[in-house]
Motif scaffolding. Structure first.
Motif, PDB file in Angstrom:
ATOM      1  N   MET A   1      63.485  40.320  12.530  1.00 46.55           N
ATOM      2  CA  MET A   1      63.028  40.803  11.486  1.00 46.55           C
ATOM      3  C   MET A   1      62.433  42.572  12.062  1.00 46.55           C
ATOM      4  SD  MET A   1      59.415  39.217   9.727  1.00 46.55           S
ATOM      5  CE  MET A   1      60.470  37.651   8.901  1.00 46.55           C
ATOM      6  N   GLU A   2      62.683  42.757  10.884  1.00 52.25           N
ATOM      7  CA  GLU A   2      61.965  44.091  10.921  1.00 52.25           C
ATOM      8  C   GLU A   2      60.175  44.777  11.209  1.00 52.25           C
ATOM      9  OE1 GLU A   2      64.434  47.748   9.914  1.00 52.25           O
ATOM     10  OE2 GLU A   2      66.356  46.936   9.600  1.00 52.25           O
ATOM     11  N   PHE A   3      59.921  45.768  11.592  1.00 45.61           N
ATOM     12  CA  PHE A   3      58.432  45.524  11.015  1.00 45.61           C
ATOM     13  C   PHE A   3      58.116  46.804  11.126  1.00 45.61           C
ATOM     14  CE2 PHE A   3      53.935  46.151  12.862  1.00 45.61           C
ATOM     15  CZ  PHE A   3      53.234  45.265  11.871  1.00 45.61           C
ATOM     16  N   ASP A   4      57.824  48.002  10.230  1.00 49.63           N
ATOM     17  CA  ASP A   4      57.416  49.382  10.179  1.00 49.63           C
ATOM     18  C   ASP A   4      55.645  49.054   9.794  1.00 49.63           C
ATOM     19  OD1 ASP A   4      57.202  51.598   9.768  1.00 49.63           O
ATOM     20  OD2 ASP A   4      57.735  52.251   8.083  1.00 49.63           O
ATOM     21  N   PRO A   5      54.961  49.530  11.380  1.00 55.52           N
ATOM     22  CA  PRO A   5      53.843  49.593  11.571  1.00 55.52           C
ATOM     23  C   PRO A   5      53.211  50.527  11.070  1.00 55.52           C
ATOM     24  CG  PRO A   5      54.528  50.522  13.597  1.00 55.52           C
ATOM     25  CD  PRO A   5      55.659  50.266  12.594  1.00 55.52           C
ATOM     26  N   THR A   6      54.242  52.477  10.291  1.00 53.83           N
ATOM     27  CA  THR A   6      53.151  53.489   9.604  1.00 53.83           C
ATOM     28  C   THR A   6      52.678  52.617   8.313  1.00 53.83           C
ATOM     29  OG1 THR A   6      55.488  54.303   9.909  1.00 53.83           O
ATOM     30  CG2 THR A   6      54.146  55.105   8.448  1.00 53.83           C
ATOM     31  N   PRO A   7      51.432  53.226   8.932  1.00 55.99           N
ATOM     32  CA  PRO A   7      50.056  52.600   7.576  1.00 55.99           C
ATOM     33  C   PRO A   7      50.597  53.004   6.242  1.00 55.99           C
ATOM     34  CG  PRO A   7      49.475  54.532   8.814  1.00 55.99           C
ATOM     35  CD  PRO A   7      50.825  53.906   9.171  1.00 55.99           C
ATOM     36  N   PRO A   8      50.074  52.893   5.297  1.00 56.54           N
ATOM     37  CA  PRO A   8      50.898  53.711   3.467  1.00 56.54           C
ATOM     38  C   PRO A   8      49.862  54.746   3.343  1.00 56.54           C
ATOM     39  CG  PRO A   8      48.987  51.482   3.452  1.00 56.54           C
ATOM     40  CD  PRO A   8      49.518  51.265   5.006  1.00 56.54           C
TER      41      PRO A   8
END
Length: 106
Positions: A1-8
């Motif tokens: 599962m991919e996770f993008d830690p970039t905040p909105p």
């Protein structure tokens, strides 16, 4: 599962209709470039065969459905013909028809 830690994006704003349309145009241009221009002839052929197969599947489904409707219509027609034939063969039907003609003529 991919996770993008970039905040909105804190400065995110709603897109207006013109901006949304431009994004759709950009997406169509990307699709055209990716699937038509950059594709080699083999990949294009595979894409067109896939589209052709989908169209043929739709045609087959429509043909099967229309065949079922024709069969149902034929079945209803046969039932109506049988009921009509049975009605015309009864003495009661002809008695009523004769009584109507006699009553109308008198």
């Amino acid at each position: 599962m991919e996770f993008d830690p970039t905040p909105p994006d804190p400065n995110h704003r709603e897109l207006n209709l013109a901006t949304q349309m431009l994004q759709y145009v950009d997406a169509m241009e990307l699709y055209w470039n990716s699937y038509i221009i950059i594709y080699d002839s083999g990949a294009q052929l595979q894409l067109f065969h896939s589209a052709q197969e989908r169209v043929q599947n739709i045609q087959t489904d429509l043909r099967n459905k229309s065949d079922r409707w024709v069969a149902r219509g034929q079945m209803l027609s046969d039932r109506f013909a049988k009921m009509s034939r049975e009605l015309f063969e009864t003495i009661w039907f002809w008695s009523v028809v004769a009584a109507i003609f006699i009553g109308y003529g008198a």
